[in-house]
Design an enzyme around this catalytic site. Structure first.
Site, PDB file in Angstrom:
ATOM      1  N   PHE A  12     -91.551  70.700  37.327  1.00 41.41           N
ATOM      2  CA  PHE A  12     -91.270  70.877  38.756  1.00 41.41           C
ATOM      3  C   PHE A  12     -91.036  72.369  39.087  1.00 41.41           C
ATOM      4  CE2 PHE A  12     -87.299  70.819  41.536  1.00 41.41           C
ATOM      5  CZ  PHE A  12     -88.004  70.946  42.719  1.00 41.41           C
ATOM      6  N   ASN A  33     -95.447  71.641  26.792  1.00 41.66           N
ATOM      7  CA  ASN A  33     -95.935  70.594  25.873  1.00 41.66           C
ATOM      8  C   ASN A  33     -96.005  69.230  26.572  1.00 41.66           C
ATOM      9  OD1 ASN A  33     -93.279  69.900  26.108  1.00 41.66           O
ATOM     10  ND2 ASN A  33     -92.901  69.640  23.918  1.00 41.66           N
ATOM     11  N   GLY A  37     -93.283  67.111  31.773  1.00 42.85           N
ATOM     12  CA  GLY A  37     -94.112  67.678  32.839  1.00 42.85           C
ATOM     13  C   GLY A  37     -95.407  66.905  33.029  1.00 42.85           C
ATOM     14  N   ASN A 100     -86.651  81.475  19.957  1.00 43.22           N
ATOM     15  CA  ASN A 100     -88.045  81.937  19.822  1.00 43.22           C
ATOM     16  C   ASN A 100     -88.444  82.858  20.974  1.00 43.22           C
ATOM     17  OD1 ASN A 100     -88.540  80.523  17.477  1.00 43.22           O
ATOM     18  ND2 ASN A 100     -89.355  78.715  18.518  1.00 43.22           N
ATOM     19  N   GLY A 103     -86.808  86.220  20.767  1.00 46.55           N
ATOM     20  CA  GLY A 103     -87.489  87.000  19.727  1.00 46.55           C
ATOM     21  C   GLY A 103     -88.803  87.563  20.241  1.00 46.55           C
ATOM     22  N   ALA A 115     -83.317  79.860  32.332  1.00 49.58           N
ATOM     23  CA  ALA A 115     -82.858  78.852  33.303  1.00 49.58           C
ATOM     24  C   ALA A 115     -81.636  78.129  32.756  1.00 49.58           C
ATOM     25  CB  ALA A 115     -83.977  77.845  33.576  1.00 49.58           C
ATOM     26  N   TYR A 146     -77.411  68.239  26.667  1.00 50.89           N
ATOM     27  CA  TYR A 146     -77.983  69.164  27.658  1.00 50.89           C
ATOM     28  C   TYR A 146     -76.997  70.307  27.914  1.00 50.89           C
ATOM     29  CZ  TYR A 146     -80.105  70.550  32.187  1.00 50.89           C
ATOM     30  OH  TYR A 146     -80.698  71.222  33.233  1.00 50.89           O
ATOM     31  N   LYS A 150     -77.468  74.298  26.903  1.00 46.65           N
ATOM     32  CA  LYS A 150     -77.519  75.329  27.940  1.00 46.65           C
ATOM     33  C   LYS A 150     -76.412  76.355  27.747  1.00 46.65           C
ATOM     34  CE  LYS A 150     -81.042  73.958  30.446  1.00 46.65           C
ATOM     35  NZ  LYS A 150     -82.202  74.810  30.699  1.00 46.65           N
ATOM     36  N   ARG A 187     -83.695  61.273  38.790  1.00 47.61           N
ATOM     37  CA  ARG A 187     -82.799  62.094  39.605  1.00 47.61           C
ATOM     38  C   ARG A 187     -82.688  61.467  40.993  1.00 47.61           C
ATOM     39  NH1 ARG A 187     -84.454  68.242  37.810  1.00 47.61           N
ATOM     40  NH2 ARG A 187     -86.519  67.392  37.479  1.00 47.61           N
TER      41      ARG A 187
HETATM   42  P1  NAD Z   1     -89.062  69.336  34.563  1.00 48.63           P
HETATM   43  O1  NAD Z   1     -88.760  68.254  33.578  1.00 48.63           O
HETATM   44  O2  NAD Z   1     -89.876  69.017  35.753  1.00 48.63           O
HETATM   45  O3  NAD Z   1     -89.740  70.577  33.838  1.00 48.63           O
HETATM   46  C1  NAD Z   1     -89.457  70.953  32.519  1.00 48.63           C
HETATM   47  C2  NAD Z   1     -90.757  71.306  31.826  1.00 48.63           C
HETATM   48  O4  NAD Z   1     -90.476  71.788  30.500  1.00 48.63           O
HETATM   49  C3  NAD Z   1     -91.683  70.090  31.655  1.00 48.63           C
HETATM   50  O5  NAD Z   1     -92.981  70.391  32.115  1.00 48.63           O
HETATM   51  C4  NAD Z   1     -91.670  69.829  30.144  1.00 48.63           C
HETATM   52  O6  NAD Z   1     -92.856  69.234  29.685  1.00 48.63           O
HETATM   53  C5  NAD Z   1     -91.424  71.228  29.603  1.00 48.63           C
HETATM   54  N1  NAD Z   1     -90.854  71.236  28.258  1.00 48.63           N
HETATM   55  C6  NAD Z   1     -89.745  70.579  27.811  1.00 48.63           C
HETATM   56  N2  NAD Z   1     -89.544  70.829  26.506  1.00 48.63           N
HETATM   57  C7  NAD Z   1     -90.538  71.669  26.105  1.00 48.63           C
HETATM   58  C8  NAD Z   1     -90.878  72.291  24.875  1.00 48.63           C
HETATM   59  N3  NAD Z   1     -90.155  72.088  23.757  1.00 48.63           N
HETATM   60  N4  NAD Z   1     -91.963  73.103  24.818  1.00 48.63           N
HETATM   61  C9  NAD Z   1     -92.723  73.322  25.934  1.00 48.63           C
HETATM   62  N5  NAD Z   1     -92.451  72.760  27.125  1.00 48.63           N
HETATM   63  C10 NAD Z   1     -91.375  71.934  27.213  1.00 48.63           C
HETATM   64  O7  NAD Z   1     -87.638  69.940  35.027  1.00 48.63           O
HETATM   65  P2  NAD Z   1     -87.277  71.027  36.137  1.00 48.63           P
HETATM   66  O8  NAD Z   1     -86.412  70.400  37.146  1.00 48.63           O
HETATM   67  O9  NAD Z   1     -88.496  71.740  36.572  1.00 48.63           O
HETATM   68  O10 NAD Z   1     -86.356  72.031  35.296  1.00 48.63           O
HETATM   69  C11 NAD Z   1     -86.861  73.256  34.786  1.00 48.63           C
HETATM   70  C12 NAD Z   1     -85.721  74.082  34.210  1.00 48.63           C
HETATM   71  O11 NAD Z   1     -84.738  74.326  35.213  1.00 48.63           O
HETATM   72  C13 NAD Z   1     -84.996  73.414  33.037  1.00 48.63           C
HETATM   73  O12 NAD Z   1     -84.656  74.404  32.085  1.00 48.63           O
HETATM   74  C14 NAD Z   1     -83.750  72.857  33.683  1.00 48.63           C
HETATM   75  O13 NAD Z   1     -82.682  72.766  32.769  1.00 48.63           O
HETATM   76  C15 NAD Z   1     -83.465  73.899  34.757  1.00 48.63           C
HETATM   77  N6  NAD Z   1     -82.680  73.315  35.858  1.00 48.63           N
HETATM   78  C16 NAD Z   1     -83.252  72.559  36.828  1.00 48.63           C
HETATM   79  C17 NAD Z   1     -82.466  72.011  37.838  1.00 48.63           C
HETATM   80  C18 NAD Z   1     -83.043  71.200  38.960  1.00 48.63           C
HETATM   81  O14 NAD Z   1     -82.278  70.765  39.826  1.00 48.63           O
HETATM   82  N7  NAD Z   1     -84.333  70.981  39.063  1.00 48.63           N
HETATM   83  C19 NAD Z   1     -81.082  72.229  37.832  1.00 48.63           C
HETATM   84  C20 NAD Z   1     -80.528  72.993  36.815  1.00 48.63           C
HETATM   85  C21 NAD Z   1     -81.332  73.556  35.835  1.00 48.63           C
HETATM   86  N1  UDP Z   2     -77.302  58.784  41.442  1.00 44.15           N
HETATM   87  C1  UDP Z   2     -77.172  57.605  42.147  1.00 44.15           C
HETATM   88  N2  UDP Z   2     -78.238  56.728  42.148  1.00 44.15           N
HETATM   89  C2  UDP Z   2     -79.410  56.972  41.516  1.00 44.15           C
HETATM   90  C3  UDP Z   2     -79.540  58.194  40.804  1.00 44.15           C
HETATM   91  C4  UDP Z   2     -78.460  59.072  40.788  1.00 44.15           C
HETATM   92  O1  UDP Z   2     -76.123  57.333  42.744  1.00 44.15           O
HETATM   93  O2  UDP Z   2     -80.322  56.120  41.568  1.00 44.15           O
HETATM   94  C5  UDP Z   2     -76.164  59.733  41.422  1.00 44.15           C
HETATM   95  C6  UDP Z   2     -75.747  60.216  40.039  1.00 44.15           C
HETATM   96  O3  UDP Z   2     -74.829  59.313  39.437  1.00 44.15           O
HETATM   97  C7  UDP Z   2     -75.110  61.563  40.366  1.00 44.15           C
HETATM   98  C8  UDP Z   2     -75.908  62.053  41.576  1.00 44.15           C
HETATM   99  O4  UDP Z   2     -76.563  60.906  42.113  1.00 44.15           O
HETATM  100  O5  UDP Z   2     -73.752  61.385  40.743  1.00 44.15           O
HETATM  101  C9  UDP Z   2     -76.951  63.105  41.229  1.00 44.15           C
HETATM  102  O6  UDP Z   2     -77.690  62.624  40.128  1.00 44.15           O
HETATM  103  P1  UDP Z   2     -78.934  63.365  39.512  1.00 44.15           P
HETATM  104  O7  UDP Z   2     -79.428  62.530  38.386  1.00 44.15           O
HETATM  105  O8  UDP Z   2     -79.892  63.701  40.584  1.00 44.15           O
HETATM  106  O9  UDP Z   2     -78.405  64.764  38.946  1.00 44.15           O
HETATM  107  P2  UDP Z   2     -77.044  65.303  38.314  1.00 44.15           P
HETATM  108  O10 UDP Z   2     -76.499  66.155  39.392  1.00 44.15           O
HETATM  109  O11 UDP Z   2     -76.113  64.195  37.957  1.00 44.15           O
HETATM  110  O12 UDP Z   2     -77.520  66.057  37.135  1.00 44.15           O
END
Ligand code: NAD
Ligand code: UDP
Length: 328
Positions: A12, A33, A37, A100, A103, A115, A146, A150, A187
């Protein structure tokens, strides 16, 4: 032309970052990978001379030919359902994967942005969350895979900065949403919108009094872009401070989607944070950044995106099949 490597490119946030950097005139190398995604998130970039894609698991040694100016490390499962299903991969991508990429950044003399997440604050005892709060995390709980990955990621990034003088940036991302989220990633926004589109009741976990603050993807990308080109090394919160309870949020979704369904209550997952709201004073000050897209506007765009998905995708309720990625 400057080269930027974006990991998690088929996800995303990663796919939106690819679009932004291409628009700004960079040559983008996307890496993924596909564990959480989807190829379709970057299919529009196929054939673009300024985009190259490498399918690779970043927990294995990462090799890039030629010069590299910037790295954005966004690879990691990000939804609670995903990282509960693939806990070991989640720990590995945050730790080994980050090692990695640090590095690689050192070898290439590149600046790297990592991130991180509001999850490093755990179930916060300070509200709203400022960057100076150290967090309240259960290391051994199911979400620990997780949160701790992080936290380690932030720690090793600062160590590379202090010990090797590497140019590093850390963004603490708060709940961000928009088109290209996986409809079945669990989510809350895809969950509620998928339920509305399928004519199912909306599932609220717990009593719905827990809060979140939702940021639209374009605002998030703008904040990340500004941070990369700032000279600030320590972590910065990027998110939208408009907080709402999940119960009130469900009502908003019911209104927006026009669904005739009601809400149903399910068990609250273990260690689900009770309140989350970013303090963005630091980002305002050093990046001159604040979110611009209202929840109403952002949710409308996102719902329109989910409406374009095929009936097939809409009905696919099971989560991604992670089996291919598990080594025998
Ligand atoms: P997402 O799952 O849509 O994207 C993550 C991508 O990483 C996927 O395409 C997945 O295939 C790839 N990936 C995972 N492990 C891998 C690996 N070992 N090698 C290569 N690719 C790999 O999630 P997102 O919401 O786009 O999140 C992206 C980043 O942002 C993450 O690091 C996540 O922790 C961070 N983040 C997102 C949110 C959010 O609200 N969307 C909030 C906090 C942090
Ligand atoms: N949640 C919910 N119903 C759902 C999915 C999530 O009530 O079907 C709640 C979840 O318990 C959390 C909040 O919505 O309190 C946000 O959840 P999300 O998984 O989006 O992300 P989080 O902030 O917990 O990482």
């Amino acid at each position: 032309m400057k080269n930027v490597l974006i990991t998690g490119a088929a996800g995303f946030l990663g796919s939106h970052l690819c679009d932004r950097f291409i628009k700004e005139g960079f040559h983008v190398i996307g890496m993924d990978n596909f564990i959480t995604g989807d190829k379709k998130n970057i299919s529009h970039l196929e054939g673009n001379d300024n985009f190259q894609f490498i399918e690779h698991d970043v927990t294995e040694f990462v090799k890039i030919e030629g010069e590299l100016d910037y790295i954005l490390h966004f690879a990691s499962p990000a939804s609670p359902i995903d990282y509960l299903k693939i806990p070991i991969q989640t720990l590995k991508v945050g730790s080994l994967g980050t090692h990695n990429l640090l590095g690689l950044a050192k070898a290439k003399g590149a600046r790297i942005l990592i991130a991180s997440t509001s999850e490093i604050y755990g179930d916060p005892l300070v509200h709203p969350q400022t960057e100076s709060y150290y967090g309240n995390v259960n290391t051994i709980g199911p979400r620990g895979v997780y949160d701790e990955a992080k936290r380690f990621q932030e720690s090793i990034t600062m160590a590379y900065h202090r010990f090797h003088g590497l140019e590093t940036r850390i963004v603490r991302i708060f709940n961000t949403y928009g088109p290209r989220m996986r409809l079945n990633d669990g989510r809350v926004i895809p969950a509620f919108m998928g339920q509305a589109l399928r004519g199912e009741d909306l599932t609220i976990f717990g009593d719905g009094s827990q809060t979140r603050s939702f940021c639209y993807v374009d605002d998030q990308v703008e904040g990340i872009y500004n941070l990369l080109f700032s000279d600030y090394v320590e972590p910065v919160n990027i998110g939208n401070p408009h907080e709402i309870s999940i119960k009130d949020f469900a009502e908003e979704i019911i209104k927006l989607t026009g669904t005739k369904q009601k809400v149903v209550y399910k068990d609250l997952p273990i260690d689900d944070p009770m309140q989350r709201q970013p303090d963005i004073a630091l980002a305002k000050k050093i990046l001159n950044w604040e979110p611009k897209v209202t929840r109403e506007e952002g949710l409308k765009i996102t719902f329109n995106y989910f409406k374009t998905l095929s009936a097939n995708e809409l009905l696919k309720r099971e989560h991604k099949d992670f089996k291919n990625h598990i080594r025998k």
